[in-house]
Design a protein around this motif. Structure first.
Motif, PDB file in Angstrom:
ATOM      1  N   GLN A 215       0.813  -1.210   0.000  1.00  0.00           N
ATOM      2  CA  GLN A 215       0.000   0.000   0.000  1.00  0.00           C
ATOM      3  C   GLN A 215       0.853   1.269   0.000  1.00  0.00           C
ATOM      4  O   GLN A 215       0.342   2.357   0.252  1.00  0.00           O
ATOM      5  CB  GLN A 215      -0.927  -0.005   1.222  1.00  0.00           C
ATOM      6  N   ASN A 216       2.149   1.093  -0.243  1.00  0.00           N
ATOM      7  CA  ASN A 216       3.092   2.226  -0.312  1.00  0.00           C
ATOM      8  C   ASN A 216       3.093   3.049   0.971  1.00  0.00           C
ATOM      9  O   ASN A 216       3.123   4.294   0.942  1.00  0.00           O
ATOM     10  CB  ASN A 216       2.768   3.125  -1.517  1.00  0.00           C
ATOM     11  N   LEU A 217       3.074   2.366   2.106  1.00  0.00           N
ATOM     12  CA  LEU A 217       3.099   3.026   3.401  1.00  0.00           C
ATOM     13  C   LEU A 217       4.438   2.783   4.086  1.00  0.00           C
ATOM     14  O   LEU A 217       4.976   1.678   4.035  1.00  0.00           O
ATOM     15  CB  LEU A 217       1.958   2.516   4.295  1.00  0.00           C
ATOM     16  N   ASN A 218       4.959   3.823   4.716  1.00  0.00           N
ATOM     17  CA  ASN A 218       6.258   3.739   5.392  1.00  0.00           C
ATOM     18  C   ASN A 218       6.068   3.273   6.832  1.00  0.00           C
ATOM     19  O   ASN A 218       5.312   3.873   7.591  1.00  0.00           O
ATOM     20  CB  ASN A 218       6.950   5.104   5.360  1.00  0.00           C
ATOM     21  N   PHE A 219       6.751   2.208   7.199  1.00  0.00           N
ATOM     22  CA  PHE A 219       6.582   1.625   8.532  1.00  0.00           C
ATOM     23  C   PHE A 219       6.956   2.618   9.642  1.00  0.00           C
ATOM     24  O   PHE A 219       6.217   2.762  10.630  1.00  0.00           O
ATOM     25  CB  PHE A 219       7.421   0.355   8.657  1.00  0.00           C
ATOM     26  N   LYS A 220       8.078   3.293   9.500  1.00  0.00           N
ATOM     27  CA  LYS A 220       8.517   4.220  10.549  1.00  0.00           C
ATOM     28  C   LYS A 220       7.503   5.345  10.748  1.00  0.00           C
ATOM     29  O   LYS A 220       7.222   5.752  11.883  1.00  0.00           O
ATOM     30  CB  LYS A 220       9.902   4.794  10.199  1.00  0.00           C
ATOM     31  N   TRP A 221       6.960   5.857   9.631  1.00  0.00           N
ATOM     32  CA  TRP A 221       5.974   6.915   9.748  1.00  0.00           C
ATOM     33  C   TRP A 221       4.697   6.400  10.389  1.00  0.00           C
ATOM     34  O   TRP A 221       4.096   7.056  11.240  1.00  0.00           O
ATOM     35  CB  TRP A 221       5.665   7.527   8.391  1.00  0.00           C
ATOM     36  N   MET A 222       4.268   5.200  10.030  1.00  0.00           N
ATOM     37  CA  MET A 222       3.041   4.631  10.575  1.00  0.00           C
ATOM     38  C   MET A 222       3.160   4.397  12.074  1.00  0.00           C
ATOM     39  O   MET A 222       2.236   4.708  12.836  1.00  0.00           O
ATOM     40  CB  MET A 222       2.701   3.313   9.867  1.00  0.00           C
ATOM     41  N   ILE A 223       4.283   3.861  12.519  1.00  0.00           N
ATOM     42  CA  ILE A 223       4.430   3.598  13.950  1.00  0.00           C
ATOM     43  C   ILE A 223       4.594   4.897  14.732  1.00  0.00           C
ATOM     44  O   ILE A 223       4.138   5.012  15.878  1.00  0.00           O
ATOM     45  CB  ILE A 223       5.611   2.629  14.203  1.00  0.00           C
ATOM     46  N   THR A 224       5.207   5.915  14.101  1.00  0.00           N
ATOM     47  CA  THR A 224       5.311   7.232  14.743  1.00  0.00           C
ATOM     48  C   THR A 224       3.928   7.867  14.872  1.00  0.00           C
ATOM     49  O   THR A 224       3.584   8.444  15.915  1.00  0.00           O
ATOM     50  CB  THR A 224       6.231   8.159  13.923  1.00  0.00           C
ATOM     51  N   LYS A 225       3.137   7.735  13.830  1.00  0.00           N
ATOM     52  CA  LYS A 225       1.779   8.273  13.824  1.00  0.00           C
ATOM     53  C   LYS A 225       0.935   7.617  14.917  1.00  0.00           C
ATOM     54  O   LYS A 225       0.193   8.300  15.646  1.00  0.00           O
ATOM     55  CB  LYS A 225       1.156   8.028  12.448  1.00  0.00           C
ATOM     56  N   ILE A 226       1.031   6.309  15.049  1.00  0.00           N
ATOM     57  CA  ILE A 226       0.281   5.589  16.080  1.00  0.00           C
ATOM     58  C   ILE A 226       0.733   6.026  17.470  1.00  0.00           C
ATOM     59  O   ILE A 226      -0.092   6.240  18.369  1.00  0.00           O
ATOM     60  CB  ILE A 226       0.463   4.066  15.899  1.00  0.00           C
ATOM     61  N   ALA A 227       2.045   6.188  17.651  1.00  0.00           N
ATOM     62  CA  ALA A 227       2.573   6.621  18.949  1.00  0.00           C
ATOM     63  C   ALA A 227       2.076   8.031  19.298  1.00  0.00           C
ATOM     64  O   ALA A 227       1.743   8.309  20.462  1.00  0.00           O
ATOM     65  CB  ALA A 227       4.097   6.588  18.936  1.00  0.00           C
ATOM     66  N   LEU A 228       2.017   8.917  18.307  1.00  0.00           N
ATOM     67  CA  LEU A 228       1.536  10.277  18.547  1.00  0.00           C
ATOM     68  C   LEU A 228       0.053  10.277  18.942  1.00  0.00           C
ATOM     69  O   LEU A 228      -0.358  10.995  19.869  1.00  0.00           O
ATOM     70  CB  LEU A 228       1.742  11.135  17.290  1.00  0.00           C
ATOM     71  N   ILE A 229      -0.749   9.472  18.248  1.00  0.00           N
ATOM     72  CA  ILE A 229      -2.175   9.380  18.565  1.00  0.00           C
ATOM     73  C   ILE A 229      -2.364   8.945  20.015  1.00  0.00           C
ATOM     74  O   ILE A 229      -3.154   9.534  20.769  1.00  0.00           O
ATOM     75  CB  ILE A 229      -2.874   8.381  17.619  1.00  0.00           C
ATOM     76  N   LYS A 230      -1.614   7.937  20.435  1.00  0.00           N
ATOM     77  CA  LYS A 230      -1.777   7.408  21.785  1.00  0.00           C
ATOM     78  C   LYS A 230      -1.230   8.372  22.842  1.00  0.00           C
ATOM     79  O   LYS A 230      -1.789   8.491  23.934  1.00  0.00           O
ATOM     80  CB  LYS A 230      -1.087   6.045  21.881  1.00  0.00           C
ATOM     81  N   SER A 231      -0.160   9.065  22.511  1.00  0.00           N
ATOM     82  CA  SER A 231       0.415  10.034  23.449  1.00  0.00           C
ATOM     83  C   SER A 231      -0.553  11.185  23.713  1.00  0.00           C
ATOM     84  O   SER A 231      -0.769  11.584  24.866  1.00  0.00           O
ATOM     85  CB  SER A 231       1.744  10.575  22.911  1.00  0.00           C
ATOM     86  N   VAL A 232      -1.121  11.715  22.641  1.00  0.00           N
ATOM     87  CA  VAL A 232      -2.090  12.807  22.787  1.00  0.00           C
ATOM     88  C   VAL A 232      -3.315  12.315  23.549  1.00  0.00           C
ATOM     89  O   VAL A 232      -3.824  13.005  24.451  1.00  0.00           O
ATOM     90  CB  VAL A 232      -2.499  13.361  21.407  1.00  0.00           C
ATOM     91  N   TYR A 233      -3.774  11.130  23.208  1.00  0.00           N
ATOM     92  CA  TYR A 233      -4.957  10.566  23.875  1.00  0.00           C
ATOM     93  C   TYR A 233      -4.731  10.423  25.373  1.00  0.00           C
ATOM     94  O   TYR A 233      -5.572  10.846  26.187  1.00  0.00           O
ATOM     95  CB  TYR A 233      -5.285   9.207  23.253  1.00  0.00           C
ATOM     96  N   LEU A 234      -3.610   9.830  25.780  1.00  0.00           N
ATOM     97  CA  LEU A 234      -3.336   9.620  27.200  1.00  0.00           C
ATOM     98  C   LEU A 234      -3.122  10.937  27.934  1.00  0.00           C
ATOM     99  O   LEU A 234      -3.527  11.082  29.096  1.00  0.00           O
ATOM    100  CB  LEU A 234      -2.120   8.714  27.363  1.00  0.00           C
ATOM    101  N   PHE A 235      -2.513  11.913  27.264  1.00  0.00           N
ATOM    102  CA  PHE A 235      -2.323  13.220  27.894  1.00  0.00           C
ATOM    103  C   PHE A 235      -3.660  13.897  28.156  1.00  0.00           C
ATOM    104  O   PHE A 235      -3.894  14.445  29.236  1.00  0.00           O
ATOM    105  CB  PHE A 235      -1.455  14.122  27.012  1.00  0.00           C
ATOM    106  N   VAL A 236      -4.565  13.842  27.157  1.00  0.00           N
ATOM    107  CA  VAL A 236      -5.873  14.484  27.305  1.00  0.00           C
ATOM    108  C   VAL A 236      -6.713  13.765  28.359  1.00  0.00           C
ATOM    109  O   VAL A 236      -7.370  14.408  29.193  1.00  0.00           O
ATOM    110  CB  VAL A 236      -6.612  14.521  25.954  1.00  0.00           C
ATOM    111  N   CYS A 237      -6.706  12.442  28.342  1.00  0.00           N
ATOM    112  CA  CYS A 237      -7.595  11.671  29.223  1.00  0.00           C
ATOM    113  C   CYS A 237      -7.082  11.528  30.648  1.00  0.00           C
ATOM    114  O   CYS A 237      -7.881  11.451  31.587  1.00  0.00           O
ATOM    115  CB  CYS A 237      -7.821  10.282  28.643  1.00  0.00           C
ATOM    116  N   ILE A 238      -5.757  11.502  30.828  1.00  0.00           N
ATOM    117  CA  ILE A 238      -5.197  11.297  32.163  1.00  0.00           C
ATOM    118  C   ILE A 238      -4.383  12.506  32.625  1.00  0.00           C
ATOM    119  O   ILE A 238      -4.515  12.961  33.768  1.00  0.00           O
ATOM    120  CB  ILE A 238      -4.323  10.022  32.187  1.00  0.00           C
ATOM    121  N   GLY A 239      -3.570  13.051  31.730  1.00  0.00           N
ATOM    122  CA  GLY A 239      -2.726  14.183  32.102  1.00  0.00           C
ATOM    123  C   GLY A 239      -3.505  15.438  32.447  1.00  0.00           C
ATOM    124  O   GLY A 239      -3.313  16.031  33.525  1.00  0.00           O
ATOM    125  N   LEU A 240      -4.389  15.869  31.557  1.00  0.00           N
ATOM    126  CA  LEU A 240      -5.142  17.102  31.790  1.00  0.00           C
ATOM    127  C   LEU A 240      -6.022  17.041  33.037  1.00  0.00           C
ATOM    128  O   LEU A 240      -6.022  17.993  33.833  1.00  0.00           O
ATOM    129  CB  LEU A 240      -5.986  17.447  30.559  1.00  0.00           C
TER     130      LEU A 240
END
Length: 384
Positions: A215-240
């Motif tokens: 699908q012409n997707l870059n693994f490093k970018w995909m795993i970075t994107k997933i990590a960013l989604i989860k980081s923002v989610y946990l910060f909003v739900c638990i950090g804030l």
């Protein structure tokens, strides 16, 4: 037309996978005739009534309700002085909304069943990010693997053994499985929390299989994107909440877990009632990787409906109690399932194809419990 899209999708997924996978071979023309008749009968329903197979305005209310159930309790925690017992109750409500988003909003969008506009389906699918998860890994795991290879051990990840749970007849039997019909409820509570971690394993596995490259997707970018989604989610739900309210970090964490336990339990139960109940088959491919059945007939044999006449349940679970119709016509919006289900059932009866249905939610739950007990004792079936 929409049935044809499903068939084209199966070919596309097979090309994307780029590996040896199970093939479905119809045993006779009767099975092929059934598939054609089913497509024709359902398509005629929409033509004769002059209606779109996509959503109507009622889905706007449904989507808004699920988002409100999930988000409003979180917002109220910041702006109102709320006693701890009320916060706990709101976390349960948020969990109900979390499951609702997963079943009604994200699920329909990811299947492109809500609208003819791709951008709108994409936006609805991206509500998966609000739950801290990747819609891409969901599409591969659910749309690609589960819908194509339903209930086939080793290929449908939804019936793969997970810790203390054994869902597949081909999986290894362990001592812990003996009582799985008792401890299942506790394991089901962990579904959405486990997905927060499993996204990383899934994306790595898809990369090893060559799916990302196809699908012409870059693994490093995909795993970075997933990590960013989860980081923002946990910060909003638990950090804030920890930073901006009077609740301690451990109180916030307990509330967050309560929300996920509620949502995870609901979604797990709904998903399992469609494929791990009595009467539903788990076919094993032969030595050549062939299932001796047309794919459409295979879906009828491996999928069950439940509580079809319960409009409230149908509304809340986004039609996932009409799993047969959903598996055959995933691009049709769930609001149409109650109308097309009698057509699908009548066509199946005409051609002698099984139409598995548990009349009530309670009967489906009991059937699932008995199936779990059976799987906790029966030795594994050898693969072809």
């Amino acid at each position: 037309m929409y049935f044809g899209l499903v068939c084209c999708g199966l070919v596309l997924w097979s090309e994307i996978l780029g590996m040896k996978k199970t093939r479905f071979l119809a045993q006779n023309k009767h099975e092929q005739q059934f598939a054609a008749a089913l497509r024709k009968n359902v398509n005629n329903y929409f033509k004769e009534n002059g209606i779109s197979p996509k959503a109507d305005v009622s889905v706007v209310f449904q989507t808004s309700t699920m988002l409100a159930l999930y988000l409003v309790p979180f917002i109220l925690m910041f702006i109102l002085p709320i006693p701890i017992w009320a916060v706990a109750l709101m976390c349960v409500v948020a969990g109900i909304g979390l499951a609702g988003i997963g079943m009604c909003v994200m699920h329909g969008g990811a299947h492109e069943a809500i609208s003819h506009h791709k951008w709108l389906n994409t936006m609805l699918g991206l509500t998966m990010n609000l739950l801290g998860n990747s819609v891409y890994t969901w599409k591969v795991k659910h749309n690609m693997l589960h819908h194509t290879y339903t209930n086939i051990g080793g290929q449908d990840a939804d019936i793969a053994s997970k810790g203390p749970m054994r869902f597949s007849e081909t999986s290894k039997l362990r001592k812990v499985h003996r009582f799985q019909h008792i401890h299942a409820g506790f394991a089901y509570c962990l579904l959405t929390i486990s997905m927060l971690v499993n996204d990383f394993f899934w994306i790595a596995d898809y990369n090893r299989q060559g799916i990302l490259q196809k699908q012409n997707l870059n693994f490093k970018w995909m795993i970075t994107k997933i990590a960013l989604i989860k980081s923002v989610y946990l910060f909003v739900c638990i950090g804030l909440p920890t930073m901006l309210t009077d609740f301690t970090w451990w109180q916030v964490l307990i509330g967050w877990l309560l929300m996920h336990f509620t949502g995870g339990f609901i979604m797990s139960v709904v998903f399992q009632l469609a494929h791990v109940v009595e009467g539903v088959e788990q076919p094993v491919p032969d030595a050549d990787g062939v299932i001796a059945s047309d794919w459409v007939v295979h879906e009828f044999r491996t999928t069950a409906n439940f509580s079809r006449n319960n409009p409230l349940l149908n509304w809340y679970v986004g039609g996932l109690n009409f799993q047969i119709e959903h598996h055959i016509f995933p691009n049709i919006c769930h609001i149409h399932y109650p109308k097309i289900a009698p057509i699908v059932e009548a066509t199946a009866k005409e051609y002698g194809v099984p139409y598995i249905m548990k009349p009530t939610l309670w009967e489906a739950l009991m059937s699932h419990s008995r199936k779990l007990k059976e799987l906790g004792h029966v030795p594994p079936v050898s693969m072809g």
